[in-house]
Design an enzyme around this catalytic site. Structure first.
Site, PDB file in Angstrom:
ATOM      1  N   LEU A 106     -27.965   8.024  51.730  1.00 19.08           N
ATOM      2  CA  LEU A 106     -26.727   7.679  51.031  1.00 19.08           C
ATOM      3  C   LEU A 106     -26.160   6.493  51.799  1.00 19.08           C
ATOM      4  CD1 LEU A 106     -24.906  11.081  50.343  1.00 19.08           C
ATOM      5  CD2 LEU A 106     -25.727   9.470  48.626  1.00 19.08           C
ATOM      6  N   ASP A 107     -25.805   5.418  51.107  1.00 18.53           N
ATOM      7  CA  ASP A 107     -25.305   4.257  51.837  1.00 18.53           C
ATOM      8  C   ASP A 107     -23.945   4.565  52.465  1.00 18.53           C
ATOM      9  OD1 ASP A 107     -23.095   3.361  50.056  1.00 18.53           O
ATOM     10  OD2 ASP A 107     -24.708   2.980  48.635  1.00 18.53           O
ATOM     11  N   MET A 108     -23.516   3.703  53.354  1.00 24.74           N
ATOM     12  CA  MET A 108     -22.328   3.972  54.161  1.00 24.74           C
ATOM     13  C   MET A 108     -21.088   4.202  53.298  1.00 24.74           C
ATOM     14  SD  MET A 108     -20.860   1.889  57.469  1.00 24.74           S
ATOM     15  CE  MET A 108     -20.228   0.484  56.565  1.00 24.74           C
ATOM     16  N   ASP A 109     -20.996   3.516  52.176  1.00 25.56           N
ATOM     17  CA  ASP A 109     -19.817   3.630  51.323  1.00 25.56           C
ATOM     18  C   ASP A 109     -19.898   4.791  50.338  1.00 25.56           C
ATOM     19  OD1 ASP A 109     -18.593   1.422  52.491  1.00 25.56           O
ATOM     20  OD2 ASP A 109     -19.653   0.030  51.179  1.00 25.56           O
ATOM     21  N   SER A 110     -21.008   5.514  50.346  1.00 26.37           N
ATOM     22  CA  SER A 110     -21.173   6.653  49.438  1.00 26.37           C
ATOM     23  C   SER A 110     -20.947   7.952  50.201  1.00 26.37           C
ATOM     24  CB  SER A 110     -22.567   6.633  48.811  1.00 26.37           C
ATOM     25  OG  SER A 110     -22.744   5.456  48.044  1.00 26.37           O
TER      26      SER A 110
END
Length: 252
Positions: A106-110
């Protein structure tokens, strides 16, 4: 029964240090030794006899296998260490008695559901696209999403020159300021939902994964983890693929 040798990358994965694919890359970079000698891709080891070291640190078989779900908050990177000093999910599972690593990203902003384990074989099976595990996301975007934009997301079959599998899209609610969508993927590319949304002119403000296969996030608090049940582990091992159809006996 005679103990069998295993591929070095599988042994590394079974020890919970990193995934098999990451281990292969690290072997090529010269970060492993076996019995004091530089390791090469294709090496096999006997776990009870051979000494494997990663950057000088000896690896140990963790024994018990762990399978957990984490509710990843926004602002954490999905790695066990970050060279740039950013917060990583490793901090959120530091109370575990074994080292686990993420299955997928999951990317950092998710935010939302992230599966983690120290079982390399389980991780490889879960990550393989042939198992077709459905990943469910609730996505908030700016503005009011029209039916046409939702249709374009459903119809998308390529992204930046790469083929992508069709996704399910359902509008949960919408108003002039924002809309919430339920998006289901059966395979995932890097930042796929954000890139798809950008393609049709939508800006994602919140991206939250709420389910992977049979595992749902439920009421698990942000930053907390819990173990998967044996039933969930068995279901994930089997994938979401339908059972093969039995052939009719046409013999007379």
């Amino acid at each position: 029964m005679t103990e069998q040798t295993v591929k070095l990358q599988k042994y590394v994965s079974d020890c919970g240090l990193m995934s098999r694919r990451a281990a292969e890359a690290a072997i090529v970079r010269g970060e492993f030794t076996v019995n004091g000698l530089p390791a090469s891709l294709g090496d096999r080891v006997l776990p009870s006899r051979d000494v494997v070291r990663y950057r000088g640190r000896k690896l140990h078989d963790p024994g018990r296998k762990w399978y957990i779900m984490l509710n990843k908050p926004r602002g954490y990177v999905t790695t066990m260490a970050d060279e740039r000093g950013r917060k990583s999910v490793a901090e959120l599972v530091s109370d575990l008695p074994a080292r686990v690593y993420p299955v997928g990203r999951l990317d950092m902003d998710s935010e939302g559901l992230l599966l983690m384990t120290n079982d390399g074989e389980f991780a490889n099976r879960l990550a393989h696209p042939s198992f077709g595990h459905r990943k469910v996301y609730v996505v908030t975007v700016a503005g009011c999403v029209g039916n046409g934009e939702a249709d374009r997301l459903r119809a998308m079959r390529e992204l930046d020159g790469e083929p992508i599998a069709p996704c399910e899209v359902r509008i949960l609610e919408r108003n002039v300021n924002s809309s919430r969508l339920r998006i289901v993927l059966t395979q995932g590319k890097n930042r796929q939902i954000r890139r798809m949304a950008e393609r049709v002119g939508l800006k994602v403000t919140v991206l939250r994964r709420v389910a992977v296969g049979c595992v749902t996030l439920g009421e698990l608090e942000a930053g907390r983890w819990k173990e998967l049940s044996p039933q969930q582990v068995r279901a994930l091992r089997g994938g979401d693929r339908p059972a093969p159809r039995r052939r009719k006996n046409t013999e007379r």
